[in-house]
Every structure is written in structure tokens, then in C-alpha cells.
Design a protein around this motif. Structure first.
Motif: not given
Length: 365
Positions: A113-126
Motif C-alpha cells: 500500500e505504501n509503495a502504491e501511494e508513493f508511486s501516485q505521489s510521484q505522478e501528482s508531484a510531476k
């Protein structure tokens, strides 16, 4: 044996017995403590945290550090002595085990779950950084997850692009649920999609996908209490195509709380000059595609970790301000931010040295 000696011996034996009991008594608690901080403008593990290609970038200096929290693992059984020590330690926090691992969540499930949230946060940051720079980003609605055993299983797949539902164009993830719930459980709903593989192939070839399919699914009744609600068993999200490559490489970190600092790091590398003016700035906060900053957990641990590394200013989500301001490490200024625009404005004041009017956190928010 003199009475005084006997009393001291009995007291010592009692203390030893209590300590031994404390070591063997397990309690349902977990511990949080300050974790590592990483400069998003620098290197980690021998390579840049942020690597941008296909677009002009500019030299950066100073620090824009993302912050983390260490937590005990899901299967760690804390004893009473450790719990008491954690409660007394200033920089640690002992919380009920279920706070960190609700519903019996395993270590593996939490990590995923943390890995998925981290990946999504990277996309939103971009997305947030590029939107702030008025650089166009292509976006579309996708199937994020398919619930096992649901009506959609085997018919829709993660990554499928949802073009429309019952012929009505889908423009945002929330549109999907609204259109599905217009039906009653047991009715059919029609999805028009581009399969994930076709979308990926089109992106690779830099073309518009033409492989469109219609998929009909019979809705089921949700498990919610109250009124019957039709579902198909998917969650919808957003995917993006960027006009150039932005790679974020940071191992052994999870969760969404680095979003703001990643966005600022990307913005800094794509603009002339230095956002910080060479100052050590750290921070935290989730970020969405529109640049809205959200609250995170463990704020007190993150401010301690940032100050220990040398941070002078800490960008703090507005909704975390009251908690963070209750115990501020000496020498650290908490700056309240609600959007990426707020953060950029604060950094402008910091690098100019005009900090008197910075929006600072207080115990009232």
C-alpha cells in the motif's frame, strides 16, 4: 540479617521481578521515531533523486529535503518496558498498534500500500509542478484497481483507459462512480475502454490509440449499509503523459507524504536560479494534481528529523500546523502551506531574507 539490609534486598528483588515481567509482557502498541531525510535536489545511493531529460534544466543548490518516519513492523511485539521507555522518550511516539496497521493489516500489505501511494505521489508531484509552470500534461481516466470476485474481474483490468460509461464521456475519476450508481443492482452498464496494453503501445509509438472496446458488465449490490447501491468493483484514477522524462529514484521509502517536496524539487530544476537561495529547507505534505497540499502522519517526528539534519525552515501542511506547533525543535521555523503556490511564495521570502511575514504555524493552526 539486619532489617535494613533485608528491606533493601527485598526491594531489589521486587524491582528485578518487575523488570523481568515488563520484558515478557507484550502490549498492543507500535512506535514511531524520526526517519532519514533526503535532499530532493541532491543524490541518494549514488544517483540523483530527480533526473530530468528532454528538457533544459538548471543548476540548483541548498536543500529541499523530504522527511520520513520510522515505524516498528506489523509483526513486532512490543514489551511493556519498551512501551514505557517510548512514552518517556521525547523524540519517539508510542501509538496503538491498530493506528499504524488497521484491520490486522500485515507487513506485506502495508508495504504494498505504501509503495502504491508513493508511486501516485510521484505522478501528482510531476503534474503539479508542470501545471505551475504552465507546461501542458495529457491526462485520462483509468481503471486503478479491480476488486477480486467483483463483476468487473476478468472484464476490466488495471490500466484500462475509461473513455465513457453508457455513452457519456468520462472526464474525471469521480464521473465513473456517478454514472455506475445511476443503475440499480443487477442492471447492465456499458464501458467504452482502450485496453491497457493498447494504451501503452500507443504511448510508446507517440500516437493516439485506436483500439477501442465496449465492455458490458452486470452491476452488483454494494456491501454498504443503507440504500442499495450499484457497483462493478473497480476504483478509477488518473494517468498522465508528460512532454519529457522525469525520473524520481528513491528506494526504501513509501507513502504519499513526499509529494510536495518532489514537486518543489522538479520546479527548481526546471527554472533558473535557486528556490532556497542556498538555505536548508525541509518539509512534508501530500500533493494532488492541482497542487493542493494535504496533511500527513507523524509530523512531530519529521520536524525533529529535519532539525537534526540542519533544517532552518520546515514547510508544514496547514492541517498539521496546530499539532506541529505544540512542540517545535529549537531553531526551526514552521511555515504553513496549503498549495504549491504557497510554498513557492514562502521560498521566495526565505531566499530574499524577508521572512518577517512568513505564514508561520501556531497551536491554533
Amino acid at each position: 540479617m539486619p532489617r535494613r539490609t533485608a528491606t533493601m534486598l527485598a526491594s531489589t528483588l521486587m524491582l528485578i521481578a518487575l523488570l523481568c515481567a515488563g520484558v515478557f509482557i507484550r502490549v498492543p502498541y507500535a512506535e514511531m521515531s524520526p526517519g532519514p531525510t533526503v535532499n530532493t535536489l541532491g543524490d541518494h545511493g549514488g544517483e540523483p533523486v530527480l533526473h530530468i531529460s528532454g528538457r533544459k534544466t538548471y543548476p540548483t543548490s541548498g536543500h529541499l529535503n523530504m522527511t520520513t518516519v520510522r515505524v516498528t513492523s506489523a509483526d513486532y511485539k512490543m514489551n511493556l518496558v519498551e512501551a514505557v521507555y517510548g512514552w518517556l522518550a521525547h523524540d519517539n511516539k508510542v501509538v496503538p498498534h491498530d493506528t499504524l496497521y488497521p484491520d490486522g493489516k500485515t507487513e506485506e500489505q502495508s508495504t504494498q500500500e505504501n509503495a502504491e501511494e508513493f508511486s501516485q505521489s510521484q505522478e501528482s508531484a510531476k503534474v503539479a509542478a508542470l501545471k505551475e509552470l504552465d507546461i501542458p500534461v495529457k491526462s485520462w481516466v483509468i481503471v486503478s484497481t479491480v476488486l477480486k470476485g467483483s463483476p468487473a474481474e476478468g472484464k476490466l483490468h488495471a490500466g484500462d483507459v475509461i473513455k465513457s460509461v453508457d455513452g457519456t464521456a468520462v472526464k474525471a475519476p469521480e464521473d465513473v462512480a456517478k454514472l455506475v450508481t445511476k443503475h440499480k443492482p443487477g442492471e447492465k452498464v456499458r464501458f467504452t475502454i482502450v485496453p491497457a496494453k493498447a494504451q501503452a503501445a500507443a504511448e510508446k509509438e507517440n500516437r493516439t490509440p485506436t483500439e477501442v472496446q465496449n465492455v458490458t458488465i452486470t452491476t452488483a449490490k454494494s456491501d454498504d449499509t443503507g440504500e442499495d447501491r450499484a457497483i462493478v468493483g473497480i476504483s478509477a484514477g488518473t494517468d498522465h503523459t508528460f512532454p519529457f522524462t522525469i525520473d524520481i529514484k528513491l528506494a526504501d521509502v513509501g507513502g504519499p507524504s513526499a509529494g510536495l517536496m518532489f514537486a518543489l524539487g522538479i520546479y527548481d530544476k526546471l527554472t533558473p536560479g535557486n528556490l532556497t537561495g542556498g538555505t536548508f529547507v525541509a518539509g512534508t505534505g501530500t500533493i494532488d494534481d492541482e497542487g493542493k497540499v494535504g496533511p500527513i502522519g507523524g509530523i512531530e517526528m519529521k520536524t525533529v528529523g529535519a532539525r537534526e539534519k540542519g533544517a532552518k525552515y520546515f514547510l508544514t501542511p496547514k492541517d498539521n500546523c496546530a499539532t506541529a506547533a505544540g512542540d517545535v525543535p529549537d531553531g526551526l521555523t514552521l511555515v504553513k502551506v496549503d498549495t504549491i503556490g504557497d510554498a513557492l511564495g514562502a521560498l521566495k521570502d526565505i531566499r530574499s531574507g524577508d521572512t518577517a511575514d512568513l505564514p508561520k504555524c501556531t497551536t491554533k493552526g
